[in-house]
Each structure stands twice: as C-alpha cells, then as structure tokens.
Design an enzyme around this catalytic site. Sequence first.
Site, PDB file in Angstrom:
ATOM      1  CG  ASP A 176      -2.306   0.526   0.929  1.00 43.41           C
ATOM      2  OD1 ASP A 176      -2.409   1.371   0.036  1.00 43.41           O
ATOM      3  OD2 ASP A 176      -3.274   0.130   1.615  1.00 43.41           O
ATOM      4  CG  ASP A 241      -9.971   1.641  -0.952  1.00 42.62           C
ATOM      5  OD1 ASP A 241      -9.020   1.632  -1.760  1.00 42.62           O
ATOM      6  OD2 ASP A 241      -9.822   1.500   0.271  1.00 42.62           O
TER       7      ASP A 241
HETATM    8  C1  GLA Z   1      -6.110   1.310   1.224  1.00 45.49           C
HETATM    9  C2  GLA Z   1      -6.294   0.279   0.129  1.00 45.49           C
HETATM   10  C3  GLA Z   1      -7.330  -0.746   0.528  1.00 45.49           C
HETATM   11  C4  GLA Z   1      -6.947  -1.392   1.845  1.00 45.49           C
HETATM   12  C5  GLA Z   1      -6.761  -0.311   2.889  1.00 45.49           C
HETATM   13  C6  GLA Z   1      -6.231  -0.829   4.194  1.00 45.49           C
HETATM   14  O1  GLA Z   1      -7.225   2.108   1.339  1.00 45.49           O
HETATM   15  O2  GLA Z   1      -6.653   0.904  -1.075  1.00 45.49           O
HETATM   16  O3  GLA Z   1      -7.481  -1.711  -0.483  1.00 45.49           O
HETATM   17  O4  GLA Z   1      -5.783  -2.146   1.687  1.00 45.49           O
HETATM   18  O5  GLA Z   1      -5.839   0.674   2.443  1.00 45.49           O
HETATM   19  O6  GLA Z   1      -6.133   0.214   5.130  1.00 45.49           O
END
Ligand code: GLA
Length: 542
Positions: A176, A241
């Site tokens: 990430d 997301d």
């Molecule tokens: C980000 C990513 C998600 C998830 C979260 C975890 O938002 O895009 O897919 O992994 O972090 O905190």
Amino acid sequence: MLRKLRLATRSLAAVWAMAGAAILGDAQAPVRQIPVPLPPMGWSSWNSFSNTVTAQIVMDQAKALSTSGLQKAGYEYVNIDEGWWLGRRDKDGNIVVNDNQWPPVGLNDKPGDMTSIVNFIHNLGLKAGIYTDAGMDGCSMTPDLGAPFRDVGSEGHYEQDFTQFARWGFDYVKVDWCGGDKENLDPAVQYAEIARAVAHAEKATGRRLYFSICNWGKQSPWTWAPHVGEAAADIWRTSGDIVEPIVAGNIHSDRKASYEKMLANFDQGIHPEAQHTGAYNDLDMMVIGMPGLTDKQNRVHMSLWAIAGSPLIVGADLTKLTPATLEMLTNAEVLAIDQDGAGLQAVKIAEPDKGVQIWSKPLARPGGRAVLLLNRTDADRDMTVRGSEIGLADQGRMQARDVWSKSDLGTFDKSFAVHVKGGDAVLLVVNGANVPPVQFKPEGVGPGKPLCHGCDYRFSKAGAHAEWARIRITYVNPDRAPRFAELRVNEQTGARIAFPSTGAGSGTVIVQAHFDKQGATNVLSFSPSRDAMPAITAIDVE
Ligand code: GLA
C-alpha cells in the site's frame, strides 16, 4: 561488467542465428504463443473485515472459498489485508505479531507464528497473501475501526520483511501507499526498489511472491508499474477504493457500495497499452456480494472486470454468499474472458451516444474477441456490433455467443444488433477471421548484419486498420527468466514488456498500442530495459 556484456552479445548472436533460421526455414509456420501470467483471482479480508482480521476469520473464509465452488472456478488467493500487524518489531527489526490474533492453528504450531495460518491455507490447496506499506507508517494511522497504529510500513526493512513473508510461506504481497504518500516518496522509484526486494526474497527462499501495487492510480502507475523493477508479473491499482469496509455488527455496517463508484473505477482502470505479458491494471476488489448493488448491477460489475482483464479479488464475506451471487462469480465463460491467455485489456471501439459503449477485448484464439455492450443510460437500446470495428475481416462470417445467458446468437456477415436494457450490459464472445496482419522485420539488424546488444529495434513504417493496433512480437529468449524491453510508439513514453523464456525455439507475445498517426507512418522502437534484450525477429501488426 564488460565480460558480462560480451557474453550476452555472443549468446544473442547465436540466438539470432537460430531464430533467423527458424523463420526463414518456414515463413508460414505458426510460432508458439508464449503463455503469460494471468490476472490473480481470490479473496481479500479488507472490504468485509477491515482491521478486525484474525486467524479464525481467515480460516472460515478459506474454508468457504474451498467448499463454495469458488476454488474450483479458479479463485486461489486468500489475502490478509491491513490490521494483521500492529507495528511491533524485535531488537533485530523482525516483525512481531499479536499471539491472540494469530494463535496456533495446527497441533504443533506456535502462537504468533504466521506460518501456522499459511499452512492452513496451503493445506486446502489455496495460496496465501499478505499486506504491507511502502512507507514507514501505513494506513493504520487513520484506521477505519479502532485505534491508530504507527510504524506498520516496511520502509527501511524491505528485504527483511519480504524475506520474512516468503519464509512464512506467503505467495502474494500487496504493498500500500499511505506511508509513501505521507512522506512524498516517488512511487516509481519506491516500487522498483520493492520489486527488487521481492526478487531478493524469492531468491533467498525459493518461494514466488506475487507483487500487488496499491497506490490508487497516483502518479499514473500504468506508465511505470508494468513489470516495475523487472517483476515477471504484477498488478497496480488505478483508483481509490470502491467502498469503505462494511463490517457486520460494527460501526458503519450500514454503508453500501455504489454502482457509480464501481463504474468510475472501471473508467479509471482502462490503460490497454500498459496491460500485457503478465502486467495488469487492478480495478480494486470486487464488491459483488456486499451490500449495495442489485443482481443486475453485480452482473454488469463482473462483466466490466472480465472485459478489462482485471484481477478478480472478492471482497465479500464468503460465508454469506447467495446462490445467485456464487453463480455469477463462477460463470466459467465469463471467467475465461478475464483469464484469456493473451492477457490483454478491452479497448472502447464505439460510443454512438453518450453512455452507449462497445468494448472489445482481443482473445488469444485468432479471430476471437470478447465484446461488451454497455448501456449506461436508463433507456433500452439496440446496439450494433460491426466486424470491421472489432478488427475482424469484412468477408468473414462471425459467430456470437452471449456468455451470461449461455446462448448462441447465430452467425452473421459484417454486423449484428443486440437489444440491451437500460442500465444493463450484454457480454459476448465473437469468433471470426482476423484481418490479415502486416509483418515487419527490424531495421538495421538481422542475418548478415551485426546484432547489437543495447541497440534499439526499430520499425518505422507501421500502420494499422484502427487506432488501436495489436502487435504480435516474435522473439527468442533462451534464458529461464524473462527478459524485458521498453516499447515506444512515435517516441512517446513506452511500456515495459516482459518476454518470458522461449526455451530453444522462438515464440510470440502480444501487446496493444495506440497509433496516433494515420497510414504506415508510425515509428515503433524496442529498447533494452536494464539488462539483456530478447532477440526480436519480426512483428505482425493488425
Ligand atoms: C487502502 C487500500 C485498501 C486497503 C486499505 C487498508 O485504502 O486501497 O485496499 O488495503 O488501504 O487500510
């Protein structure tokens, strides 16, 4: 270094001689298409469990994956996302996990040893994924649930952490960008370093770690992420997301996934020039089976991810999927479109009215196309598929099949029309005859002319029938590992292409490129990317 270069030059010269002979010997013989790594399929803990993830949850989900028919359909990764680690390291910098969250699973296992959960997953015939951040702090600094945790990133520990993941037995790592973003790091530089740390871990342990980049499309990852750091295969997120986590019985459990955001992720994930030879745009975990979308919308969602050739990672709680949802996720004909061996993405070939779109994904089978008729308007529409627009020969006949209704639509000349309801999509497989490609040989190299290691391969008179060209590259790579090259079209920033081993013979891989010039005036060049180039003997342009 010089010696290494000379050896590489000599072996390439030998390779050229071999390849030249094969091609000159029988110009018509079909050259073998080299299989490329396919987009990963599996499940992730984030969308439905957020940072409440535990060994028990992972075991329940792995069992459900295995017994529901999902595993049989091809879903194989069980990915543990954020929240598995709270930022503690021992005096040597090794990650320390919470014993209560990760108690022993097997009889002789130890608490706090991630090998235990990995073995459980492996014993079901599945693969295990883990998660970290490219920076110092991870996304836990702004948690969706619970208290913030510092230092859950891998910065300063790349080789140590990835080797640890591989030693535990993990097969997949998602990296990430919360920490990297906060520190203003350059993702192209950082993820290349991480890819090399992954390669180091693979070498040290003999275990393959699939590389998943998650920086939400920041700094256009499609321009630097394909095969970054010479990764044989990788994926990169192209957007934020789709949904914030929806954890049953917890705060925010009334959240819903939005159809519009799902469509927006599809739009942001289309970069066909970057998707080939095992590198994929990642449109995010699917929200199918989570609260929010209707069955019809879920079917559109699945169609979009399949036509885009996106990774298929389910975000729902697998223990609660309805039979209708399971059927949707496991439709073999739809999955075959996503998992097609050419590894390409769809391009939009027509939009006769705003929101009325036709998308076409070239399949590995000659003359094969997946075609999506996407109606984003509220009104029903008749949509026309024209063979010429999807790159099929005008005289040839086309057969069309609807993969959701599993019915053959018939055989057609030139075009056919399909009724598509408002807010719906129809997903087809069309088979016809490819427009005959035009073959080009590289300029300045070849039998009788010296092959120069480190030189560009150049083709200066390339044209195609449509804006988007399919380029089948015939090459030789006798190494066991892939070789890489950068493709540039008309001197524009190119994409890094992987050329997997061809063994003793030659083979082909296929990429798509946008030709911005009309007629046979486009200049293509393939340049070395870091190390040895494959010997490119011809390109066929459709
Ligand atoms: C980000 C990513 C998600 C998830 C979260 C975890 O938002 O895009 O897919 O992994 O972090 O905190």
